[in-house]
Design a protein around this motif. Structure first.
Motif, PDB file in Angstrom:
ATOM      1  N   VAL A  29       0.834  -1.207   0.000  1.00 25.84           N
ATOM      2  CA  VAL A  29       0.000   0.000   0.000  1.00 25.84           C
ATOM      3  C   VAL A  29       0.867   1.254   0.000  1.00 25.84           C
ATOM      4  O   VAL A  29       1.774   1.380   0.827  1.00 25.84           O
ATOM      5  CB  VAL A  29      -0.953   0.009   1.222  1.00 25.84           C
ATOM      6  CG1 VAL A  29      -1.858   1.239   1.180  1.00 25.84           C
ATOM      7  CG2 VAL A  29      -1.792  -1.269   1.265  1.00 25.84           C
ATOM      8  N   TYR A  30       0.594   2.149  -0.959  1.00 25.51           N
ATOM      9  CA  TYR A  30       1.288   3.442  -1.039  1.00 25.51           C
ATOM     10  C   TYR A  30       0.371   4.542  -0.518  1.00 25.51           C
ATOM     11  O   TYR A  30      -0.842   4.493  -0.703  1.00 25.51           O
ATOM     12  CB  TYR A  30       1.614   3.799  -2.501  1.00 25.51           C
ATOM     13  CG  TYR A  30       2.670   2.966  -3.178  1.00 25.51           C
ATOM     14  CD1 TYR A  30       3.394   1.983  -2.512  1.00 25.51           C
ATOM     15  CD2 TYR A  30       2.954   3.192  -4.528  1.00 25.51           C
ATOM     16  CE1 TYR A  30       4.362   1.242  -3.173  1.00 25.51           C
ATOM     17  CE2 TYR A  30       3.923   2.455  -5.191  1.00 25.51           C
ATOM     18  CZ  TYR A  30       4.626   1.476  -4.520  1.00 25.51           C
ATOM     19  OH  TYR A  30       5.577   0.750  -5.173  1.00 25.51           O
ATOM     20  N   HIS A  31       0.980   5.584   0.054  1.00 22.92           N
ATOM     21  CA  HIS A  31       0.191   6.759   0.432  1.00 22.92           C
ATOM     22  C   HIS A  31       0.539   7.936  -0.486  1.00 22.92           C
ATOM     23  O   HIS A  31       1.534   7.907  -1.219  1.00 22.92           O
ATOM     24  CB  HIS A  31       0.364   7.114   1.904  1.00 22.92           C
ATOM     25  CG  HIS A  31       1.793   7.127   2.409  1.00 22.92           C
ATOM     26  ND1 HIS A  31       2.777   7.881   1.843  1.00 22.92           N
ATOM     27  CD2 HIS A  31       2.370   6.461   3.432  1.00 22.92           C
ATOM     28  CE1 HIS A  31       3.900   7.695   2.509  1.00 22.92           C
ATOM     29  NE2 HIS A  31       3.680   6.825   3.469  1.00 22.92           N
ATOM     30  N   HIS A  32      -0.315   8.945  -0.442  1.00 25.03           N
ATOM     31  CA  HIS A  32      -0.106  10.135  -1.288  1.00 25.03           C
ATOM     32  C   HIS A  32       1.229  10.802  -0.975  1.00 25.03           C
ATOM     33  O   HIS A  32       1.927  11.280  -1.872  1.00 25.03           O
ATOM     34  CB  HIS A  32      -1.250  11.133  -1.074  1.00 25.03           C
ATOM     35  CG  HIS A  32      -2.540  10.733  -1.717  1.00 25.03           C
ATOM     36  ND1 HIS A  32      -2.961  11.250  -2.914  1.00 25.03           N
ATOM     37  CD2 HIS A  32      -3.489   9.857  -1.344  1.00 25.03           C
ATOM     38  CE1 HIS A  32      -4.135  10.722  -3.242  1.00 25.03           C
ATOM     39  NE2 HIS A  32      -4.477   9.869  -2.301  1.00 25.03           N
ATOM     40  N   ARG A  33       1.575  10.857   0.313  1.00 21.90           N
ATOM     41  CA  ARG A  33       2.818  11.500   0.739  1.00 21.90           C
ATOM     42  C   ARG A  33       4.039  10.857   0.062  1.00 21.90           C
ATOM     43  O   ARG A  33       4.892  11.545  -0.486  1.00 21.90           O
ATOM     44  CB  ARG A  33       2.922  11.357   2.267  1.00 21.90           C
ATOM     45  CG  ARG A  33       4.235  11.822   2.891  1.00 21.90           C
ATOM     46  CD  ARG A  33       4.192  11.521   4.415  1.00 21.90           C
ATOM     47  NE  ARG A  33       5.453  11.763   5.090  1.00 21.90           N
ATOM     48  CZ  ARG A  33       5.800  12.914   5.675  1.00 21.90           C
ATOM     49  NH1 ARG A  33       4.999  13.941   5.633  1.00 21.90           N
ATOM     50  NH2 ARG A  33       6.959  13.044   6.290  1.00 21.90           N
ATOM     51  N   GLY A  34       4.103   9.525   0.129  1.00 26.72           N
ATOM     52  CA  GLY A  34       5.250   8.838  -0.440  1.00 26.72           C
ATOM     53  C   GLY A  34       5.327   9.005  -1.948  1.00 26.72           C
ATOM     54  O   GLY A  34       6.416   9.171  -2.512  1.00 26.72           O
ATOM     55  N   ALA A  35       4.172   8.967  -2.600  1.00 31.71           N
ATOM     56  CA  ALA A  35       4.160   9.124  -4.060  1.00 31.71           C
ATOM     57  C   ALA A  35       4.662  10.520  -4.439  1.00 31.71           C
ATOM     58  O   ALA A  35       5.456  10.686  -5.370  1.00 31.71           O
ATOM     59  CB  ALA A  35       2.754   8.884  -4.599  1.00 31.71           C
ATOM     60  N   TYR A  36       4.215  11.525  -3.696  1.00 29.81           N
ATOM     61  CA  TYR A  36       4.668  12.898  -3.952  1.00 29.81           C
ATOM     62  C   TYR A  36       6.176  13.020  -3.727  1.00 29.81           C
ATOM     63  O   TYR A  36       6.914  13.524  -4.575  1.00 29.81           O
ATOM     64  CB  TYR A  36       3.911  13.859  -3.035  1.00 29.81           C
ATOM     65  CG  TYR A  36       4.376  15.304  -3.127  1.00 29.81           C
ATOM     66  CD1 TYR A  36       3.770  16.189  -4.014  1.00 29.81           C
ATOM     67  CD2 TYR A  36       5.428  15.774  -2.341  1.00 29.81           C
ATOM     68  CE1 TYR A  36       4.200  17.509  -4.110  1.00 29.81           C
ATOM     69  CE2 TYR A  36       5.858  17.085  -2.426  1.00 29.81           C
ATOM     70  CZ  TYR A  36       5.247  17.950  -3.306  1.00 29.81           C
ATOM     71  OH  TYR A  36       5.689  19.250  -3.404  1.00 29.81           O
ATOM     72  N   LEU A  37       6.628  12.543  -2.578  1.00 26.49           N
ATOM     73  CA  LEU A  37       8.047  12.721  -2.237  1.00 26.49           C
ATOM     74  C   LEU A  37       8.953  11.917  -3.170  1.00 26.49           C
ATOM     75  O   LEU A  37      10.068  12.351  -3.476  1.00 26.49           O
ATOM     76  CB  LEU A  37       8.286  12.352  -0.776  1.00 26.49           C
ATOM     77  CG  LEU A  37       7.630  13.322   0.223  1.00 26.49           C
ATOM     78  CD1 LEU A  37       7.745  12.783   1.645  1.00 26.49           C
ATOM     79  CD2 LEU A  37       8.265  14.717   0.134  1.00 26.49           C
ATOM     80  N   SER A  38       8.473  10.773  -3.638  1.00 22.48           N
ATOM     81  CA  SER A  38       9.275  10.012  -4.592  1.00 22.48           C
ATOM     82  C   SER A  38       9.485  10.815  -5.876  1.00 22.48           C
ATOM     83  O   SER A  38      10.586  10.848  -6.429  1.00 22.48           O
ATOM     84  CB  SER A  38       8.594   8.679  -4.902  1.00 22.48           C
ATOM     85  OG  SER A  38       9.362   7.948  -5.825  1.00 22.48           O
ATOM     86  N   THR A  39       8.435  11.497  -6.327  1.00 22.07           N
ATOM     87  CA  THR A  39       8.599  12.303  -7.544  1.00 22.07           C
ATOM     88  C   THR A  39       9.604  13.434  -7.319  1.00 22.07           C
ATOM     89  O   THR A  39      10.436  13.695  -8.185  1.00 22.07           O
ATOM     90  CB  THR A  39       7.263  12.931  -8.005  1.00 22.07           C
ATOM     91  OG1 THR A  39       6.785  13.850  -7.025  1.00 22.07           O
ATOM     92  CG2 THR A  39       6.208  11.865  -8.268  1.00 22.07           C
ATOM     93  N   MET A  40       9.549  14.070  -6.155  1.00 22.95           N
ATOM     94  CA  MET A  40      10.444  15.200  -5.900  1.00 22.95           C
ATOM     95  C   MET A  40      11.906  14.742  -5.819  1.00 22.95           C
ATOM     96  O   MET A  40      12.809  15.403  -6.330  1.00 22.95           O
ATOM     97  CB  MET A  40      10.055  15.914  -4.600  1.00 22.95           C
ATOM     98  CG  MET A  40       8.641  16.479  -4.560  1.00 22.95           C
ATOM     99  SD  MET A  40       8.211  17.592  -5.916  1.00 22.95           S
ATOM    100  CE  MET A  40       9.119  19.066  -5.483  1.00 22.95           C
ATOM    101  N   GLY A  41      12.121  13.609  -5.162  1.00 21.39           N
ATOM    102  CA  GLY A  41      13.484  13.125  -5.003  1.00 21.39           C
ATOM    103  C   GLY A  41      14.062  12.602  -6.310  1.00 21.39           C
ATOM    104  O   GLY A  41      15.250  12.797  -6.599  1.00 21.39           O
ATOM    105  N   GLN A  42      13.238  11.956  -7.107  1.00 17.44           N
ATOM    106  CA  GLN A  42      13.757  11.382  -8.349  1.00 17.44           C
ATOM    107  C   GLN A  42      14.155  12.450  -9.378  1.00 17.44           C
ATOM    108  O   GLN A  42      14.997  12.213 -10.232  1.00 17.44           O
ATOM    109  CB  GLN A  42      12.743  10.407  -8.954  1.00 17.44           C
ATOM    110  CG  GLN A  42      12.664   9.097  -8.172  1.00 17.44           C
ATOM    111  CD  GLN A  42      11.989   8.000  -8.979  1.00 17.44           C
ATOM    112  OE1 GLN A  42      12.465   7.611 -10.031  1.00 17.44           O
ATOM    113  NE2 GLN A  42      10.867   7.528  -8.481  1.00 17.44           N
ATOM    114  N   VAL A  43      13.537  13.625  -9.278  1.00 13.46           N
ATOM    115  CA  VAL A  43      13.969  14.729 -10.150  1.00 13.46           C
ATOM    116  C   VAL A  43      15.461  14.975  -9.961  1.00 13.46           C
ATOM    117  O   VAL A  43      16.209  15.152 -10.925  1.00 13.46           O
ATOM    118  CB  VAL A  43      13.175  16.021  -9.830  1.00 13.46           C
ATOM    119  CG1 VAL A  43      13.814  17.224 -10.512  1.00 13.46           C
ATOM    120  CG2 VAL A  43      11.728  15.881 -10.243  1.00 13.46           C
ATOM    121  N   VAL A  44      15.878  14.966  -8.699  1.00 11.42           N
ATOM    122  CA  VAL A  44      17.289  15.208  -8.395  1.00 11.42           C
ATOM    123  C   VAL A  44      18.141  14.029  -8.888  1.00 11.42           C
ATOM    124  O   VAL A  44      19.171  14.221  -9.531  1.00 11.42           O
ATOM    125  CB  VAL A  44      17.481  15.434  -6.885  1.00 11.42           C
ATOM    126  CG1 VAL A  44      18.958  15.559  -6.533  1.00 11.42           C
ATOM    127  CG2 VAL A  44      16.713  16.669  -6.433  1.00 11.42           C
TER     128      VAL A  44
END
Lengths: 542, 542
Positions: free
Chosen positions: B203-218
């Motif tokens: 199970v994924y939460h909205h928080r993790g999905a958001y933060l994964s996108t932000m970190g992967q940009v870097v």
């Protein structure tokens, strides 16, 4: 809402939840980039391993000096390494960082130290007289002073206080950082002159500081290892959160005590600076530099400019020198920049005049904020995006302050209707790009510093001959704006412009002191309210 | 800890707190980049304005079909636009997205639909037979089917179910998205074969999905407007969260139904693809492409590869073709990639052999995770970073799953000691870079798909002649690994390799079916536990 039928066992635990904080960036950088240069200042060159160890020593030394979680630690520092280190070392012992503007007057510094209840203050030797006078004027308990000497810049330690290098040498480089348990915990306290007389203490949380760094990476189009020059003072919105951002990217922070053309050109040529932020006045400094101060470089420097739209003449002159300028806009209340004039490739081909007109736009919301738009202040409705209708710029999102310290009334007012009210008046183009058409009524922005007209008026009103006064912004080629005072004298009294300016200067910082005084009857509404609008038209119309 | 002396009025409100969710990215992109191409698939070209409207229609249509907040909506789709749209449209009505692997067998799909209690399932016409058989085999209530036809690829609508385009046409393009009130709300449910027989619902939460996108940009060093090719199936960890990430950058998602050399080369040449992720097998496909399928292009394509270290021969062949390969590593439980072999400029000058050896490392933690390191599984202590000591890779941070659905015991076990246990065994070099030396004992990774050896063993054990069996990974040039079965027959029984493979194939997806069967006594410990380690040595040693 989006909860599964059975959420048993799906809660937070140490493995899947960590409070967001920019401290994580430095912890990671120390592990991933231990040998890369993190912090540079003349001969001082700290790697990430050294930076992390120094920050740990600072946190440890602060704890040893009695700083407990939740205490406020202030700084009165220019952009030198200790100021960057304080951005991590103070929160690493769970204290709150209160960076104080070194250009403020004694009374304001004294007010801030009393209001914030700082327990300890790091003071650059140059600003010891200011700090000492401010402490003397305090009403409450005085903070301990730790002196930060800068002998290479002509400020050796006075010997009157513990010196920073000795202070941190006493700390443990393996000190276990006290990370936030809740990302809503406070990380910084930034006093802003805002629109009222007394400065208000804007409180930041760890969450907002972290998210601001993540969003700005996208806005600045930054990839790994930028070299960032600290022109924006770190006492302004924590330098737009950039010192917190750099370790995320394994970047280098180049400290800059004196913002002058030679220092900037040298940093670009010698340190390969790739990015900096600064008011348009900085661009003019570079444009009008003496030939002897200029240096050649062969990369493009990305500049984020704020405080005023970059004038077309400035853009035309700076671009050929190797700088790409993007306007950003924000306030202390939104952790620094919150909008950017996000460039579209289509615009590259436009004639310069049109390109520069676009670059003068306030722009669109950055990723760390949920929304920033222009609303009718009364109706809370989106204004027409027709380039003509006016409204107030409002922000909403995770990089909006917690509120004003010890001022729930002002906080509530600022957040009325679920938006942060910027006080800035703007239009919106059909593509959603905002453009500020009028400053918030009372703020004067002089050389990048906010000046509260109310504060200046308060001082002038203390002169025995002044009956009534109003201070407005006067356009100024060098400073952008300067305070201009309109004054009605009491019947029969006589006063010269120079006398009143000298009177004000005793109470106010130089940049807050009116540069011009006009003695006249003030225009008033039927209810007696001074019509500053009329006065602004008068100073602009000449 | 870091709470100020007086925190009155400094709480959360609508102005300063928004639940983190990747939905915010698409909302922002629709406003900032309305005319940019968001989603491309052959003749289908949706701008961000159109993408947003279609997503809103989908959310509205789902709500109209009775989907309530917290309901599960499943998909059985290849990487076509509907799958990307479901990533936003399903959570936009506060439902949870359950993307199901189209390569699974009927029984597993049936199990997943029952376990997740999906109320509706979007099914590509090609996979209708699979879906229909799975629904027929379900024990609980069956989900509604919405058919997603793809006539241009030879899959016109059957007419048996509502078709996707009609379905969303019934929705409101101005539907008011139901954004999460709490960022811990669930956004996705991803079944992983993991190391046990039954698939577990991550199970994924909205928080993790958001933060994964932000970190992967870097991590991806991405700036605005990348063009991303969907080779990683969106049913694997939601395509590593990349579809959620693209609107943050105003990027373009290029859909790819068939992963073959011609499709990839065409996408690079015609659509200017800048980034994709995929298993090393994809790189081999590009290397060994027929000349007729190759296309010329003049940019470098950034490739993130996972599932196995890229072999030196593969790197040597792919680099001159215009691809820069970075190995990443992760698991469904950490939202896809969690570590990267972060490249250091110093390494550019190394001889190829050394460069490739470094590129085969598992790497270091990405920014969205607080920590990923190698711990002694017993002691919870960091292993020696000497390139020799072995331990288990463990993760901690905000991009770690909430847990396993309806399986608190497995969740607790996975998070024992405050870390997520990957099950992968690794060494760590002195610079902290990890390298996996052994797969988690039981998982076989075949063509990028996880195969649970336990599941395969369960099937084999149903054969009346089988006494005991053990399935291990056998190295395979094409697939990386394939399942190899070791079998002890019951006394007096006879069975051929082909017979047992055919038996297994009736119950298992093709990629899970053993490719080889060895009849022999199984090595066992004194307590009777089969020593798979010995068997792995045997298949490797030949």
């Amino acid at each position: 809402m989006g909860w599964l039928a059975d959420e048993s066992g799906l809660g937070k635990c140490a493995a899947n939840h960590v409070a967001l904080t920019p401290l994580s960036h430095l912890n990671r950088a120390a592990r991933l980039f231990p040998d890369r240069e993190a912090l540079v200042y003349g001969k001082v060159r700290h790697t990430y391993a050294a930076y992390h160890a120094r920050v740990s020593r600072l946190a440890s030394a602060l704890a040893g000096a009695g700083i407990a979680p939740g205490d406020v630690v202030a700084t009165i520092l220019p952009n030198i390494p200790a100021q960057a280190e304080a951005h991590f070392g103070v929160p690493a012992c769970a204290a709150i960082l209160n960076t104080i503007n070194v250009r403020l007057d004694v009374h304001t510094v004294s007010y801030i130290l009393d209001h914030g209840q700082a327990k300890l203050v790091l003071v650059d030797t140059q600003f010891l007289p200011l700090a000492e006078a401010a402490l003397a004027a305090m009403e409450g308990p005085k903070p301990q002073i730790v002196e930060v000497a800068d002998p290479d810049s002509g400020f050796p330690a006075t010997g009157r206080y513990p010196e920073y290098e000795e202070f941190i040498a006493s700390g443990d480089p393996a000190f276990d950082w006290i990370l936030p348990q809740d990302e809503w915990e406070s990380i910084a306290l930034n006093y802003t002159s805002g629109t009222t007389g007394h400065p208000k203490g804007v409180v930041y949380h760890h969450r907002g500081a972290y998210l601001s760094t993540m969003g700005q990476v996208v806005s600045w189009r930054m990839v790994l290892h930028p070299v960032y020059l600290t022109i924006v003072p770190l006492f302004h919105c924590n330098g737009w959160c950039h010192t917190w951002m750099m370790p995320l990217l394994g970047g280098t922070v180049v400290c800059c005590r004196h913002v002058d053309a030679k220092s900037i050109y040298d940093a670009i040529a010698d340190e390969n600076v790739t990015h900096f932020g600064g008011a348009p006045i900085v661009l003019n400094t570079l444009i009008h530099a003496d030939d002897a101060d200029r240096r050649a470089f062969d990369h493009t420097v990305e500049v984020f400019t704020a405080g005023a739209p970059p004038p077309a003449a400035t853009l035309a002159a700076i671009e050929p020198l190797g700088f790409n300028v993007t306007q950003v806009y924000g306030l202390t209340e939104v952790y620094g920049p919150g909008t950017e004039c996000l460039w579209k490739d289509d615009w590259d081909a436009l004639p310069s005049k049109e390109r520069y007109a676009i670059k003068a736009r306030t722009g669109v919301v950055m990723p760390m904020l949920e929304d920033c738009t222009v609303l009718d202040p009364e109706m809370r409705a989106q204004i027409d995006m027709d380039g003509a209708a006016q409204g107030e710029i409002m922000f909403r999102g995770n990089a909006v302050m917690k509120g004003y310290y010890k001022n729930p009334e002002a906080t509530e007012k600022a957040f009325e209707g679920g938006w942060f009210h910027s006080g800035d008046i703007a239009i919106q183009h059909p593509d959603g790009y905002m453009k500020i058409v009028d400053r918030s009524k009372d703020v004067i922005i002089s050389g990048g510093e906010n000046v509260s007209s109310v504060e200046v008026e308060d001082v002038l009103m203390h002169h025995p001959d002044v009956l009534l006064c109003a201070v407005v912004a006067k356009p100024d080629e060098k400073w952008g704006e300067v305070p201009c005072a309109f004054v009605e004298l009491k019947p029969g009294r006589q006063l010269t412009e120079a006398e009143l300016i000298a009177f004000a200067r005793k109470e106010l910082a130089g940049f807050k002191t009116p540069k011009a005084v006009v003695f006249q009857d003030l225009p008033k509404t039927s209810t007696g309210k001074i019509q500053k609008f009329e006065l602004r038209n008068q100073v602009r119309g000449g």
